[in-house]
Write a protein that holds these residues in place. Structure first.
Motif, short mmCIF file in Angstrom:
data_model
loop_
_atom_site.label_atom_id
_atom_site.label_comp_id
_atom_site.label_asym_id
_atom_site.label_seq_id
_atom_site.Cartn_x
_atom_site.Cartn_y
_atom_site.Cartn_z
N UNK A 32 -18.13 5.48 22.61
CA UNK A 32 -18.60 5.06 23.10
C UNK A 32 -20.21 5.66 21.49
N UNK A 33 -20.13 7.15 22.10
CA UNK A 33 -21.51 7.61 21.31
C UNK A 33 -20.99 7.28 19.38
N UNK A 34 -19.84 7.77 19.27
CA UNK A 34 -19.09 7.78 18.30
C UNK A 34 -19.82 6.23 17.67
N UNK A 35 -19.37 5.19 17.94
CA UNK A 35 -19.01 3.62 17.87
C UNK A 35 -21.10 3.56 17.33
N UNK A 36 -21.61 3.80 18.35
CA UNK A 36 -23.37 4.03 18.51
C UNK A 36 -23.59 4.76 16.95
N UNK A 38 -22.19 5.47 14.38
CA UNK A 38 -21.92 4.81 12.57
C UNK A 38 -22.77 3.31 12.79
N UNK A 39 -22.87 2.84 13.95
CA UNK A 39 -23.85 1.48 14.20
C UNK A 39 -25.28 1.72 12.64
N UNK A 40 -25.58 2.99 13.73
CA UNK A 40 -26.62 2.77 13.79
C UNK A 40 -26.83 3.84 11.98
N UNK A 41 -26.36 4.37 11.56
CA UNK A 41 -26.01 4.88 9.60
C UNK A 41 -25.51 3.32 9.34
N UNK A 42 -25.10 2.61 9.35
CA UNK A 42 -24.82 1.43 8.75
C UNK A 42 -25.80 0.63 8.96
N UNK A 43 -27.05 0.86 9.64
CA UNK A 43 -28.18 -0.52 9.84
C UNK A 43 -29.24 0.57 8.60
#
Length: 83
Positions: A32-36, A38-43
């Motif tokens: 979950x931490x990795x996914x968040x 990645x999501x923050x970097x994409x945003x």
């Protein structure tokens, strides 16, 4: 109907541990931490693209070929039923 009390959070935590097991929870939290991240970097990348200079217009795409039937044998089946 207010917010959850500490007792409610404790019950929820116990249910999660019982359902998923104590061994899988660290892996799940790590994923979950990795996914968040990645999501923050994409945003942030999307925001930097939006605020940057506009992109040049791309060339128009070539038209797509006509759609083919998903199952070509269905027309043969329909022909047998109509004759």
């Amino acid at each position: 109907m207010g917010s959850l009390s500490p007792t409610h959070w404790l019950i929820i935590a116990l249910v999660v541990v019982v359902l998923f097991g104590a061994k899988r929870l660290p892996d799940t939290a790590r994923g979950l931490g990795r996914s968040l991240r990645i999501f923050k970097s994409e945003m942030s990348e999307m925001h930097s693209e939006d605020s940057g200079s506009p992109r040049p217009a791309s060339a128009p795409a070539a038209p797509l070929p006509p759609a083919q039937p998903a199952n070509p044998s269905t027309s043969a089946v329909e022909d047998r039923h109509t004759s």
